[in-house]
Write a protein that holds these residues in place. Structure first.
Motif, PDB file in Angstrom:
ATOM      1  N   LYS A   1       4.680   4.221  17.278  1.00  0.00           N
ATOM      2  CA  LYS A   1       3.339   4.576  17.766  1.00  0.00           C
ATOM      3  C   LYS A   1       3.302   4.555  19.292  1.00  0.00           C
ATOM      4  N   TYR A   2       3.908   3.509  19.844  1.00  0.00           N
ATOM      5  CA  TYR A   2       3.949   3.339  21.295  1.00  0.00           C
ATOM      6  C   TYR A   2       4.707   4.487  21.943  1.00  0.00           C
ATOM      7  N   LEU A   3       5.881   4.789  21.400  1.00  0.00           N
ATOM      8  CA  LEU A   3       6.716   5.841  21.988  1.00  0.00           C
ATOM      9  C   LEU A   3       5.989   7.190  21.953  1.00  0.00           C
ATOM     10  N   ILE A   4       5.406   7.508  20.792  1.00  0.00           N
ATOM     11  CA  ILE A   4       4.795   8.829  20.648  1.00  0.00           C
ATOM     12  C   ILE A   4       3.512   8.922  21.465  1.00  0.00           C
ATOM     13  N   MET A   5       2.628   7.911  21.324  1.00  0.00           N
ATOM     14  CA  MET A   5       1.379   7.981  22.095  1.00  0.00           C
ATOM     15  C   MET A   5       1.644   7.920  23.583  1.00  0.00           C
ATOM     16  N   GLY A   6       2.585   7.048  23.963  1.00  0.00           N
ATOM     17  CA  GLY A   6       2.928   6.933  25.378  1.00  0.00           C
ATOM     18  C   GLY A   6       3.483   8.240  25.915  1.00  0.00           C
ATOM     19  N   SER A   7       4.371   8.881  25.169  1.00  0.00           N
ATOM     20  CA  SER A   7       4.994  10.103  25.668  1.00  0.00           C
ATOM     21  C   SER A   7       4.006  11.254  25.746  1.00  0.00           C
ATOM     22  N   VAL A   8       3.129  11.371  24.735  1.00  0.00           N
ATOM     23  CA  VAL A   8       2.148  12.457  24.784  1.00  0.00           C
ATOM     24  C   VAL A   8       1.193  12.234  25.954  1.00  0.00           C
ATOM     25  N   GLY A   9       0.744  10.982  26.085  1.00  0.00           N
ATOM     26  CA  GLY A   9      -0.153  10.664  27.195  1.00  0.00           C
ATOM     27  C   GLY A   9       0.483  11.042  28.511  1.00  0.00           C
ATOM     28  N   ILE A  10       1.737  10.644  28.643  1.00  0.00           N
ATOM     29  CA  ILE A  10       2.429  10.862  29.898  1.00  0.00           C
ATOM     30  C   ILE A  10       2.722  12.341  30.116  1.00  0.00           C
ATOM     31  N   ALA A  11       2.870  13.105  29.021  1.00  0.00           N
ATOM     32  CA  ALA A  11       3.045  14.554  29.178  1.00  0.00           C
ATOM     33  C   ALA A  11       1.794  15.140  29.846  1.00  0.00           C
ATOM     34  N   PHE A  12       0.618  14.642  29.435  1.00  0.00           N
ATOM     35  CA  PHE A  12      -0.610  15.134  30.067  1.00  0.00           C
ATOM     36  C   PHE A  12      -0.674  14.722  31.537  1.00  0.00           C
ATOM     37  N   ALA A  13      -0.170  13.516  31.810  1.00  0.00           N
ATOM     38  CA  ALA A  13      -0.131  13.090  33.212  1.00  0.00           C
ATOM     39  C   ALA A  13       0.757  14.031  34.022  1.00  0.00           C
ATOM     40  N   LEU A  14       1.821  14.527  33.399  1.00  0.00           N
ATOM     41  CA  LEU A  14       2.715  15.451  34.111  1.00  0.00           C
ATOM     42  C   LEU A  14       1.956  16.720  34.493  1.00  0.00           C
TER      43      LEU A  14
ATOM     44  N   LEU B   1      -9.334  17.647  41.146  1.00  0.00           N
ATOM     45  CA  LEU B   1     -10.150  17.032  40.095  1.00  0.00           C
ATOM     46  C   LEU B   1      -9.473  17.191  38.735  1.00  0.00           C
ATOM     47  N   ILE B   2      -8.975  18.412  38.434  1.00  0.00           N
ATOM     48  CA  ILE B   2      -8.249  18.616  37.175  1.00  0.00           C
ATOM     49  C   ILE B   2      -7.060  17.669  37.120  1.00  0.00           C
ATOM     50  N   ALA B   3      -6.328  17.593  38.242  1.00  0.00           N
ATOM     51  CA  ALA B   3      -5.154  16.718  38.299  1.00  0.00           C
ATOM     52  C   ALA B   3      -5.544  15.290  37.980  1.00  0.00           C
ATOM     53  N   PHE B   4      -6.649  14.823  38.592  1.00  0.00           N
ATOM     54  CA  PHE B   4      -7.050  13.430  38.409  1.00  0.00           C
ATOM     55  C   PHE B   4      -7.416  13.146  36.957  1.00  0.00           C
ATOM     56  N   ILE B   5      -8.141  14.071  36.329  1.00  0.00           N
ATOM     57  CA  ILE B   5      -8.555  13.820  34.949  1.00  0.00           C
ATOM     58  C   ILE B   5      -7.340  13.722  34.032  1.00  0.00           C
ATOM     59  N   PHE B   6      -6.378  14.639  34.214  1.00  0.00           N
ATOM     60  CA  PHE B   6      -5.174  14.566  33.388  1.00  0.00           C
ATOM     61  C   PHE B   6      -4.392  13.276  33.651  1.00  0.00           C
TER      62      PHE B   6
ATOM     63  N   LEU C   1      -5.579  10.454  34.792  1.00  0.00           N
ATOM     64  CA  LEU C   1      -6.348   9.305  34.302  1.00  0.00           C
ATOM     65  C   LEU C   1      -6.164   9.147  32.799  1.00  0.00           C
ATOM     66  N   VAL C   2      -6.238  10.270  32.052  1.00  0.00           N
ATOM     67  CA  VAL C   2      -6.054  10.194  30.607  1.00  0.00           C
ATOM     68  C   VAL C   2      -4.605   9.834  30.288  1.00  0.00           C
ATOM     69  N   GLY C   3      -3.661  10.425  31.026  1.00  0.00           N
ATOM     70  CA  GLY C   3      -2.242  10.231  30.739  1.00  0.00           C
ATOM     71  C   GLY C   3      -1.771   8.824  31.054  1.00  0.00           C
ATOM     72  N   PHE C   4      -1.878   8.423  32.306  1.00  0.00           N
ATOM     73  CA  PHE C   4      -1.471   7.065  32.660  1.00  0.00           C
ATOM     74  C   PHE C   4      -2.440   6.055  32.057  1.00  0.00           C
ATOM     75  N   GLY C   5      -3.689   6.468  31.813  1.00  0.00           N
ATOM     76  CA  GLY C   5      -4.658   5.577  31.177  1.00  0.00           C
ATOM     77  C   GLY C   5      -4.199   5.188  29.779  1.00  0.00           C
ATOM     78  N   THR C   6      -3.542   6.117  29.066  1.00  0.00           N
ATOM     79  CA  THR C   6      -2.970   5.786  27.764  1.00  0.00           C
ATOM     80  C   THR C   6      -1.987   4.649  27.924  1.00  0.00           C
ATOM     81  N   LYS C   7      -1.167   4.756  28.950  1.00  0.00           N
ATOM     82  CA  LYS C   7      -0.140   3.748  29.213  1.00  0.00           C
ATOM     83  C   LYS C   7      -0.773   2.426  29.641  1.00  0.00           C
ATOM     84  N   ALA C   8      -1.897   2.503  30.356  1.00  0.00           N
ATOM     85  CA  ALA C   8      -2.534   1.287  30.848  1.00  0.00           C
ATOM     86  C   ALA C   8      -3.431   0.654  29.790  1.00  0.00           C
ATOM     87  N   GLY C   9      -3.545   1.316  28.641  1.00  0.00           N
ATOM     88  CA  GLY C   9      -4.352   0.752  27.570  1.00  0.00           C
ATOM     89  C   GLY C   9      -5.845   0.897  27.771  1.00  0.00           C
TER      90      GLY C   9
END
Lengths: 211, 492
Positions: free
Chosen positions: B161-174, B213-218, B220-228
């Protein structure tokens, strides 16, 4: 020409929702990455930017050859003849995929995203790849297939970067390739362990942690 | 002045330690990895001292950039990393003695554990935001293997769960980073420098506001997944409760901070570009994370899951503090980062001892901890009071500072809600903690501390929890203020 390449990418992503056996996904993914390498190669030919050539070669070697090889090895170690299991039926998943594709093209046309001269034709399909990759992850119940969806998302992001700024700086691109490779290896290791512990790759079997 | 030698040492020591411990005898490895972690504390604090009292460090063709914010994160990583490696010795020894894991597995554990510390340090010192992304993704990959360490069904489930959610989140951060690069390229042309934090931060006022702004939202959601941050926090209680306790301490104590570090780096740029319009997003996600903890805290059965949810709450508080902003809000948020790292890692170490003593994480099977293990039990109680924001402990000071900042800056509703949630969480958590700490221990539980290593490790964070609650030394205030200045977008 670009339109045809874009269509091939789209078809490969939709095909990933139609397969019967898990092992089929690997060759489709390899094909998708091969087409991706072609787009980078074509952009290099048009712009003569050297880092695009590096990106094209790396995509070919890492994404179209090494990553499929790792996935193939994992599947062989687990069980080659595993059938996929999905949440939706074959036809409803096709319908959803088409709706997502239309949405991807529509969103891109409305966002007024900046794009490069030669990369512009790839922008809609790149966003659509991200959408479809996400759907692949949600729709498939087998652990390994979620990994395939993740790689599709990454392929989409690679193309987004190509389309709007001819890719990321080369060193960063190298780092991303390295990460992708490690991700796939770890997906392989964990899938293998999940299979030997649960005797299944179905993620619905893994629901002991709640609340 | 400082040259790149120390910075290379900082990154090479964990790497070499990892590889060495993988290959050599565990008994030597135990001591070697503690010594190496201690040496890295010296190196890390030396670098941090130079940054705080002289100037930011730039090097390797502007690839490395260490300002007060980076140095602050480095400081936390080396300190908590050292305590966790000290704690690991006793913890792993016990796991081997109980035949839960094979002896050679401990070598794998040290390999991944020190690589994990190394990746977090790398995230903190790079200048290029692309590399920041690569580093954060690497922390996920390495720590997923640590979460899966026990190879049980539940730990594999958590790791997946961690690997998949973390990776998808981080893909959005990318995707967010790509947009940021685009706005950099727009001004400076295609070069790796266009993705350097120093370059983007200096030119923040001229960046395209829509793209940032678009960059920040992505991001925030991406690294925010990682930050819990809620609602992307679902992997967190699973991963933090299934990992070995020293790893849980590092995950909660510094990995979450490192993910927040990624968000705040980009936030400082974007908030300048948007003239403060990025702050409401942080307030929203911060409050939501605190709110979502309340119900889960009240129905928890598992000790480590409860602590994990408390981490969601505290990440929310830090995010809220930065969102409220102003000199006072940022000061409180940075202070809270430090205090939370100390108190939460302390709690996870104590929980690890309790866990091994009672052979269970279920809170209804745990009672009389204070009687069974007087030292661990009392420290557990103190740490629990600290984490819920009870005076006179450290977290009270930082939470109070954030509340004051909230009232002063006119975020009345947000601050009142924050206060309400914190009170609810206090009562929910204390209900369980008091039941575990007091009463009679089950007869089969031997009344004795766990090993010396596992008890000694509790004292370093304990000192911080108690001393900083009574008195924040002036040099430390100065450090926190410098970090706050960076978060404000100013050059420190």
């Amino acid at each position: 020409m670009e339109q045809w390449i874009a269509m091939l990418l789209l078809i490969s992503a939709i095909r990933l929702l139609q397969i019967r056996k898990i092992s089929d996904s690997v060759s489709i993914l390899a094909f998708q990455s091969f087409v991706l390498a072609l787009t980078a190669g074509a952009l290099w030919y048009q712009t003569k930017l050297p880092h695009l050539l590096v990106a094209a070669v790396l995509t070919l070697v890492v994404k179209a050859m090494i990553i499929p090889a790792v996935l193939h090895y994992t599947i062989k170690k687990i069980d080659v003849h595993r059938q996929v299991e999905r949440v939706t039926s074959k036809y409803s998943s096709l319908l959803i995929a088409i709706i997502l594709s239309v949405a991807g093209f529509y969103v891109t046309s409305r966002l007024h995203l900046p794009s490069t001269k030669f990369g512009a034709p790839y922008l809609p399909v790149s966003i659509t790849l991200v959408f479809l990759g996400t759907f692949i992850m949600v729709d498939h119940k087998k652990a390994l297939m979620q990994g395939i969806g993740l790689i599709t998302i990454e392929n989409g992001l690679f193309l987004v970067a190509q389309a709007i700024s001819y890719g990321m700086p080369m060193m960063v691109e190298l780092g991303i390739f390295f990460d992708m490779l490690v991700t796939v290896v770890i997906i392989g290791i964990l899938s293998f362990r999940i299979h030997s512990t649960f005797e299944s790759l179905n993620i619905e079997k893994m629901s002991n942690l709640k609340g | 002045m400082i040259d790149m030698g120390e910075v290379s040492l900082l990154l090479i020591i964990p790497l070499m330690t990892a590889l060495l411990c993988w290959k050599i005898n565990v008994r030597i490895g135990n001591k070697l990895q503690v010594a190496a972690a201690l040496f890295n504390v010296v190196v890390g604090l030396f670098i941090a001292k130079n940054v705080f009292f002289h100037a930011p460090i730039t090097g390797w063709h502007r690839l490395i950039y260490i300002d007060a914010l980076s140095a602050f994160n480095v400081m936390l990583i080396v300190l908590i990393g050292f305590v966790a490696s000290l704690y690991s010795v006793g913890y792993m020894h016990h796991e081997v003695a109980e035949k839960i894991i094979d002896a050679y597995k401990v070598r794998h554990y040290y390999l991944w554990f020190h690589l994990f510390l190394g990746t977090m340090l790398a995230v903190s010192v790079v200048n290029n935001l692309g590399f920041l992304w690569v580093g954060i993704e690497l922390t996920t990959l390495v720590s997923a293997l640590l979460v899966a360490f026990y190879r049980k069904g539940t730990s594999l489930e958590a790791a997946w769960k961690y690997l998949i959610m973390g990776s998808v989140g981080i893909a959005f951060a990318l995707l967010g980073i790509i947009f940021l690069y685009l706005s950099g390229v727009d001004l400076f042309g295609e070069s790796a420098d266009s993705l350097n934090w120093t370059v983007l931060n200096q030119a923040a006022k001229q960046l395209n506001p829509q793209w940032t702004l678009i960059a920040f939202i992505f991001v925030l959601v991406g690294f925010g997944t990682k930050a819990g941050l809620a609602p992307m926090h679902f992997w967190l209680p699973d991963a933090h409760s299934q990992a070995p306790s020293p790893v849980s301490a590092v995950l909660s104590g510094v990995l979450l901070n490192t993910a927040l570090y990624g968000i705040f780096r980009i936030y400082t740029i974007v908030n300048t570009t948007l003239d403060g319009k990025a702050a409401p997003y942080l307030i929203f996600f911060g409050l939501l994370s605190i709110a979502i903890t309340v119900p889960f805290m009240l129905v928890q059965h598992d000790l480590k899951r409860m602590l994990a949810y408390s981490s969601v709450e505290h990440m929310g508080i830090i995010t809220l503090g930065v969102g409220i902003g102003g000199a006072l809000g940022l000061y409180g948020a940075v202070l809270h980062m430090f205090h939370h790292s100390m108190a939460k890692s302390l709690l996870f170490f104590a929980a690890g001892n309790i866990n091994q003593k009672y052979h269970s994480k279920r809170m209804d099977r745990i009672s009389g901890v204070v009687k069974a293990m007087p030292i661990t039990g009392s420290i557990f109680l103190i740490a629990a009071f600290a984490i819920t924001g009870t005076p006179p402990f450290n977290i009270f000071i930082s939470e109070f500072t954030i509340m004051r900042a909230g009232f002063q800056s006119g975020h009345l509703a947000a601050t009142v809600l924050f206060l309400l949630f914190v009170v609810l969480i206090f009562s929910g958590m204390m209900y369980y903690v008091v039941r575990m700490a007091f009463g009679e221990a089950p007869a089969k539980v031997e009344k004795k501390e766990m090993s010396r290593w596992s008890t000694v490790a509790l004292f370093l964070p304990l000192i911080a929890v108690i001393v900083f609650g009574l008195y924040v030394p002036p040099f430390f205030q100065e450090i926190i203020q410098q970090v706050a200045v960076v978060l404000q977008g100013g050059k420190s």
